[in-house]
Design an enzyme around this catalytic site. Structure first.
Site, PDB file in Angstrom:
ATOM      1  CG  ASP A  89     -18.463  12.779  22.957  1.00  0.00           C
ATOM      2  OD1 ASP A  89     -18.884  13.892  22.610  1.00  0.00           O
ATOM      3  OD2 ASP A  89     -18.750  11.722  22.358  1.00  0.00           O
ATOM      4  N   PRO A 146     -33.720  11.795  18.062  1.00  0.00           N
ATOM      5  CG  PRO A 146     -34.793   9.776  18.423  1.00  0.00           C
ATOM      6  CD  PRO A 146     -34.898  11.026  17.623  1.00  0.00           C
ATOM      7  CG  HIS A 147     -26.577  10.182  18.624  1.00  0.00           C
ATOM      8  ND1 HIS A 147     -25.994   9.474  17.587  1.00  0.00           N
ATOM      9  CD2 HIS A 147     -25.623  11.038  19.069  1.00  0.00           C
ATOM     10  CE1 HIS A 147     -24.751   9.874  17.425  1.00  0.00           C
ATOM     11  NE2 HIS A 147     -24.490  10.829  18.316  1.00  0.00           N
ATOM     12  CG  ASP A 160     -22.788  12.743  21.767  1.00  0.00           C
ATOM     13  OD1 ASP A 160     -22.614  13.899  21.357  1.00  0.00           O
ATOM     14  OD2 ASP A 160     -21.962  11.819  21.613  1.00  0.00           O
ATOM     15  NE  ARG A 187     -14.309  12.409  21.249  1.00  0.00           N
ATOM     16  CZ  ARG A 187     -15.055  12.016  20.222  1.00  0.00           C
ATOM     17  NH1 ARG A 187     -16.359  12.084  20.258  1.00  0.00           N
ATOM     18  NH2 ARG A 187     -14.486  11.545  19.124  1.00  0.00           N
ATOM     19  NE  ARG A 205     -21.960   6.833  16.715  1.00  0.00           N
ATOM     20  CZ  ARG A 205     -21.560   8.098  16.861  1.00  0.00           C
ATOM     21  NH1 ARG A 205     -21.413   8.594  18.079  1.00  0.00           N
ATOM     22  NH2 ARG A 205     -21.313   8.856  15.809  1.00  0.00           N
ATOM     23  NE  ARG A 262     -15.393  17.260  22.186  1.00  0.00           N
ATOM     24  CZ  ARG A 262     -16.403  16.536  21.736  1.00  0.00           C
ATOM     25  NH1 ARG A 262     -17.357  16.136  22.557  1.00  0.00           N
ATOM     26  NH2 ARG A 262     -16.462  16.203  20.464  1.00  0.00           N
TER      27      ARG A 262
END
Length: 277
Positions: A213, A232-233, A215, A210, A239, A201
């Site tokens: 990925d 948290p994200h 996360d 990429r 999304r 990446r």
């Protein structure tokens, strides 16, 4: 949570900063609280459904006698990790290592280090849109499963999704991963970056293409707004490619920031996007 307690197990071992401490050794006292679900063993009277505290004591004695540490902080940390890795039914461990004969030169009862460590439930997002996308994801899953301190890796179905963020690029193959880990959030983040680097990446364009990925979406009860690791994200509720695979793994998991479940966040996003049942 249910627990088994071990109080002041005596172990003669060589740990300390001074050479005579490691060469001559001294008495240490170990206390442990093994936290797990004891109901199955209590109902069935089957030892295999619990953790054999005698074996934990023998393991502790052997480990401390065959390893040498300068600091009792290190001895406690590494012993806790070894116990959790070797006795998988223990979910959380409270461990105290006492050093009653520490070379202080003043009257005292004992010096001790007490820590709590355990398996944490984590959810990750994973995606790829360059090259053999499925192969990159499968390799990452294998590496996660092989990593010491990570277990019970489970991946959602993989979905082809449109790119997010406005950069023109190929569609992504996305999914979500559930796992348990002894790694801290920062240790886990470093390992995920290592996996991304192994996959080649390159971080040239924000939200750009990429090979891999990864996360951290949720890390059990950990909440952080550190620029390096925000958990948290912070953008998951916007999304679909995150919430849809998460829905398969943990629909009722509550985001501690907005107090909404994955199912609720997904439904609200679908409604805002004009989705109809």
């Amino acid at each position: 949570m249910d627990s088994i307690r071990i109080e002041n197990l005596e172990v003669y071992a060589g740990h300390g900063v001074f050479p005579e401490e490691t060469s001559n050794g001294q008495m240490f006292l170990v206390s442990a609280v093994l936290m797990m679900d004891l109901h199955p063993a209590g109902v069935s009277d089957e030892l295999t459904l619990s953790t054999h505290y005698g074996e934990v004591c023998k393991f502790t004695n052997s480990y401390l006698r065959t390893h040498t540490f300068q600091l009792i902080e290190a001895a406690t940390e590494q012993l806790a990790k070894a116990i959790l890795l070797n006795f998988p039914l223990i979910r959380v461990l409270e461990l105290e290592l006492k050093k009653p004969h520490a070379p202080i030169g003043l009257p005292f009862s004992c010096v001790s280090v007490r820590i709590e460590r355990g398996w944490k439930k984590v959810y990750l997002g994973i995606g790829s849109n360059i090259g053999d996308r499925k192969a990159y994801i499968e390799q990452a899953l294998k590496r996660l499963g092989d990593r010491e301190g990570i277990r019970r890796v489970r991946c959602s179905k993989l979905l082809y999704t449109k790119p997010y963020g406005g950069v023109k690029q190929e569609d992504f193959l996305n999914g979500a991963i559930e796992l348990e880990t002894l790694l801290t959030p920062y240790e886990l983040l470093d390992f995920l970056h290592e996996l991304e680097k192994e996959a080649g990446r390159e971080r040239k364009i924000h939200w750009g293409p990429r090979t891999l990925d990864l996360d951290i979406l949720f890390y059990e009860d950990f909440v952080s707004d550190d620029p390096r690791i925000t958990i948290p994200h912070p953008d998951m509720e916007n999304r679909l490619f995150v919430l849809e695979p998460l829905m398969e793994l943990c629909p009722y998991y509550i985001n501690p920031i907005n107090q909404k479940s994955v199912k609720q966040m997904l439904k609200e996003l679908q409604v805002s996007d004009g989705w109809k049942e």
